[in-house]
Scaffold this motif. Structure first.
Motif, PDB file in Angstrom:
ATOM      1  N   GLY A  74      47.329  -7.067  23.792  1.00 14.54           N
ATOM      2  CA  GLY A  74      46.654  -5.953  24.462  1.00 14.54           C
ATOM      3  C   GLY A  74      46.522  -4.749  23.543  1.00 14.54           C
ATOM      4  N   ARG A  75      47.570  -4.482  22.742  1.00 19.15           N
ATOM      5  CA  ARG A  75      47.513  -3.349  21.814  1.00 19.15           C
ATOM      6  C   ARG A  75      46.509  -3.603  20.688  1.00 19.15           C
ATOM      7  N   THR A  76      46.456  -4.836  20.191  1.00 18.04           N
ATOM      8  CA  THR A  76      45.482  -5.119  19.129  1.00 18.04           C
ATOM      9  C   THR A  76      44.061  -4.955  19.655  1.00 18.04           C
ATOM     10  N   GLN A  77      43.824  -5.403  20.867  1.00 20.12           N
ATOM     11  CA  GLN A  77      42.480  -5.276  21.440  1.00 20.12           C
ATOM     12  C   GLN A  77      42.115  -3.813  21.660  1.00 20.12           C
ATOM     13  N   ALA A  82      39.237   1.086  19.654  1.00 17.99           N
ATOM     14  CA  ALA A  82      39.314   2.450  19.121  1.00 17.99           C
ATOM     15  C   ALA A  82      38.658   2.538  17.746  1.00 17.99           C
ATOM     16  N   LEU A  83      38.907   1.562  16.904  1.00 12.47           N
ATOM     17  CA  LEU A  83      38.317   1.560  15.557  1.00 12.47           C
ATOM     18  C   LEU A  83      36.795   1.413  15.625  1.00 12.47           C
ATOM     19  N   THR A  84      36.338   0.616  16.564  1.00 15.30           N
ATOM     20  CA  THR A  84      34.886   0.476  16.751  1.00 15.30           C
ATOM     21  C   THR A  84      34.275   1.809  17.154  1.00 15.30           C
ATOM     22  N   LEU A  85      34.932   2.504  18.080  1.00 18.21           N
ATOM     23  CA  LEU A  85      34.446   3.814  18.513  1.00 18.21           C
ATOM     24  C   LEU A  85      34.485   4.821  17.372  1.00 18.21           C
ATOM     25  N   ALA A  86      35.550   4.797  16.580  1.00 20.64           N
ATOM     26  CA  ALA A  86      35.696   5.766  15.486  1.00 20.64           C
ATOM     27  C   ALA A  86      34.606   5.617  14.435  1.00 20.64           C
ATOM     28  N   GLY A  87      34.199   4.382  14.183  1.00 21.97           N
ATOM     29  CA  GLY A  87      33.202   4.157  13.136  1.00 21.97           C
ATOM     30  C   GLY A  87      31.799   3.930  13.646  1.00 21.97           C
ATOM     31  N   ASP A  88      31.595   4.152  14.928  1.00 24.35           N
ATOM     32  CA  ASP A  88      30.297   3.854  15.538  1.00 24.35           C
ATOM     33  C   ASP A  88      29.184   4.722  14.952  1.00 24.35           C
ATOM     34  N   SER A 135      51.201   5.764  21.521  1.00 27.16           N
ATOM     35  CA  SER A 135      50.081   6.038  20.624  1.00 27.16           C
ATOM     36  C   SER A 135      49.890   4.855  19.686  1.00 27.16           C
ATOM     37  N   LEU A 136      48.659   4.398  19.567  1.00 25.23           N
ATOM     38  CA  LEU A 136      48.393   3.197  18.776  1.00 25.23           C
ATOM     39  C   LEU A 136      48.380   3.457  17.278  1.00 25.23           C
ATOM     40  N   PHE A 137      48.054   4.679  16.870  1.00 26.16           N
ATOM     41  CA  PHE A 137      47.850   4.950  15.444  1.00 26.16           C
ATOM     42  C   PHE A 137      48.854   5.962  14.890  1.00 26.16           C
ATOM     43  N   SER A 138      49.994   6.108  15.573  1.00 26.54           N
ATOM     44  CA  SER A 138      51.006   7.077  15.137  1.00 26.54           C
ATOM     45  C   SER A 138      52.181   6.436  14.420  1.00 26.54           C
ATOM     46  N   GLY A 139      52.074   5.162  14.082  1.00 24.66           N
ATOM     47  CA  GLY A 139      53.154   4.499  13.370  1.00 24.66           C
ATOM     48  C   GLY A 139      54.427   4.442  14.189  1.00 24.66           C
ATOM     49  N   ASP A 140      55.547   4.781  13.558  1.00 25.55           N
ATOM     50  CA  ASP A 140      56.834   4.693  14.248  1.00 25.55           C
ATOM     51  C   ASP A 140      57.148   5.917  15.098  1.00 25.55           C
ATOM     52  N   ALA A 264      39.459  -6.197  10.335  1.00 22.09           N
ATOM     53  CA  ALA A 264      39.665  -7.593   9.930  1.00 22.09           C
ATOM     54  C   ALA A 264      41.151  -7.903   9.803  1.00 22.09           C
ATOM     55  N   ARG A 265      41.903  -6.948   9.286  1.00 23.23           N
ATOM     56  CA  ARG A 265      43.354  -7.143   9.157  1.00 23.23           C
ATOM     57  C   ARG A 265      44.010  -7.307  10.524  1.00 23.23           C
ATOM     58  N   ILE A 266      43.603  -6.456  11.466  1.00 23.03           N
ATOM     59  CA  ILE A 266      44.146  -6.569  12.822  1.00 23.03           C
ATOM     60  C   ILE A 266      43.677  -7.873  13.458  1.00 23.03           C
ATOM     61  N   GLY A 267      42.448  -8.274  13.158  1.00 20.59           N
ATOM     62  CA  GLY A 267      41.917  -9.521  13.699  1.00 20.59           C
ATOM     63  C   GLY A 267      42.729 -10.728  13.263  1.00 20.59           C
ATOM     64  N   ALA A 268      43.197 -10.703  12.021  1.00 23.76           N
ATOM     65  CA  ALA A 268      44.044 -11.800  11.535  1.00 23.76           C
ATOM     66  C   ALA A 268      45.347 -11.861  12.330  1.00 23.76           C
ATOM     67  N   SER A 269      45.897 -10.690  12.661  1.00 17.04           N
ATOM     68  CA  SER A 269      47.111 -10.657  13.478  1.00 17.04           C
ATOM     69  C   SER A 269      46.823 -11.147  14.888  1.00 17.04           C
TER      70      SER A 269
END
Length: 333
Positions: A74-77, A82-88, A135-140, A264-269
């Motif tokens: 769910g988090r990867t999706q 979010a990445l799609t929206l950021a680079g749209d 938060s998905l992009f805040s690391g630890d 692509a990296r997230i897609g591999a995961s």
């Protein structure tokens, strides 16, 4: 004369005890009829009860890993969205801006600036996306937002423009701001953690890292070039405005490829997690079949047994009632 003997306390106690036992067995049979599962495993299984408990624990462990894998997926999706929206649309903004600068067409430059501002707001919002409260992009530091607001970034970039004599100095100052560990992006804009988010165990000893952070180079570059377009559009008196706009436009086109690489990296995961889910489901099915073989109770058999016990219990109640009604007077009649 009546054929009954004078009731004794022992006789009554025995019948009462028998009735209580039958009642308990009836309740157990009723439970087994409803659940389809042996109610008293210890009594029924004897020495094999330990193996059954191990099977049940294995099923629980697999279920826990399935839940973890589902949350991770769910988090990867959510991250992908979010990445799609950021680079749209950033490639289109970059290409249109290069054309507008080449033709010195100010209205088209202004349109590109407006689109860049909207996209900058969308990108900051996307990188601050939360999933299940994290938060998905805040690391630890998943309890914190990943980025400060877009206006704070634009204020800093405006100050950099104000201090730059030409495009060369502008780019040098932007490099320092966005890429230096002591620069403004690191100290003011990125508000997440320095480490990566925790990995998820999707199988015994198999950990998967599916995280992305808002301080990755691709994200820095995306925000840098969007902010540069916005401010350069405003700064019509900047001596190297066309060069600054062209540099940012080319940077947006490259940023699209860099953001795609993160996806692509997230897609591999995601593929690893999905494969693990398939394996876990097969493993759980195998454990469950074996567990059921040891613990299942045929509902029809349980219903038949319940009927027999209820008949015995009814007879026991009748006998107890009759004995309790006997008295010395009745006995002597």
């Amino acid at each position: 004369m009546s054929g009954y003997g004078f009731p004794t306390l022992l006789q009554y106690s025995r019948l009462t005890s028998t009735a209580a036992d039958l009642k308990s067995r009836a309740e157990q049979a009723r439970t087994e009829m409803v659940t389809g599962r042996i109610a008293n495993l210890k009594t029924e299984l004897g020495g094999t009860i330990g193996d059954v408990h191990l099977l049940n624990k294995a099923i629980g462990d697999v279920t826990a890993r399935q839940d973890a894998a589902t949350r991770a997926l769910g988090r990867t999706q959510a991250s992908q969205s979010a990445l799609t929206l950021a680079g749209d649309g950033i490639v289109t903004i970059g290409a249109d801006l290069l054309s507008a600068v080449g033709q010195s067409h100010e209205p088209s430059i202004n349109i590109a600036g407006t689109k860049a501002k909207l996209q900058l707001d969308a990108a900051v919002s996307a990188f601050n996306t939360r999933y299940e409260g994290r938060s998905l992009f805040s690391g630890d530091a998943s309890n914190l937002p990943a980025l400060a607001d877009a206006e704070t970034l634009l204020t800093d970039v405006r100050a950099i423009f104000a201090g730059a004599a030409d495009n060369a100095q502008l780019q040098t100052d932007l490099d320092a701001y966005f890429n230096d560990p002591a620069g403004g992006f690191e100290t003011t804009i990125y508000t997440g953690g320095s480490g990566n988010a925790a990995r998820t165990e999707i199988a015994d000893g198999e950990l998967v890292d599916y995280s992305a952070k808002a301080d990755e180079q691709a994200v820095r570059d995306l925000l840098r070039h969007l902010a540069t377009v916005v401010v350069a559009d405003e700064q019509t008196g900047f001596v190297d405005r066309s060069a600054a706009l062209s540099t940012a436009a080319g940077g947006l086109i490259q940023a699209d490829s860099d953001i795609t690489a993160i996806r692509a990296r997230i897609g591999a995961s995601e593929e690893r997690i999905a494969a693990a889910q398939t394996r876990l489901e097969a493993e759980k099915t195998a454990y469950s079949i074996t567990y059921n073989e040891h613990t299942a109770r045929d509902p029809y058999e349980a219903a038949t047994l319940l009927q027999q016990i209820e008949s015995q219990l009814e007879a026991s109640y009748i006998m107890t009632s009759r004995i309790s009604l006997l008295s010395l007077t009745n006995y002597l009649r």
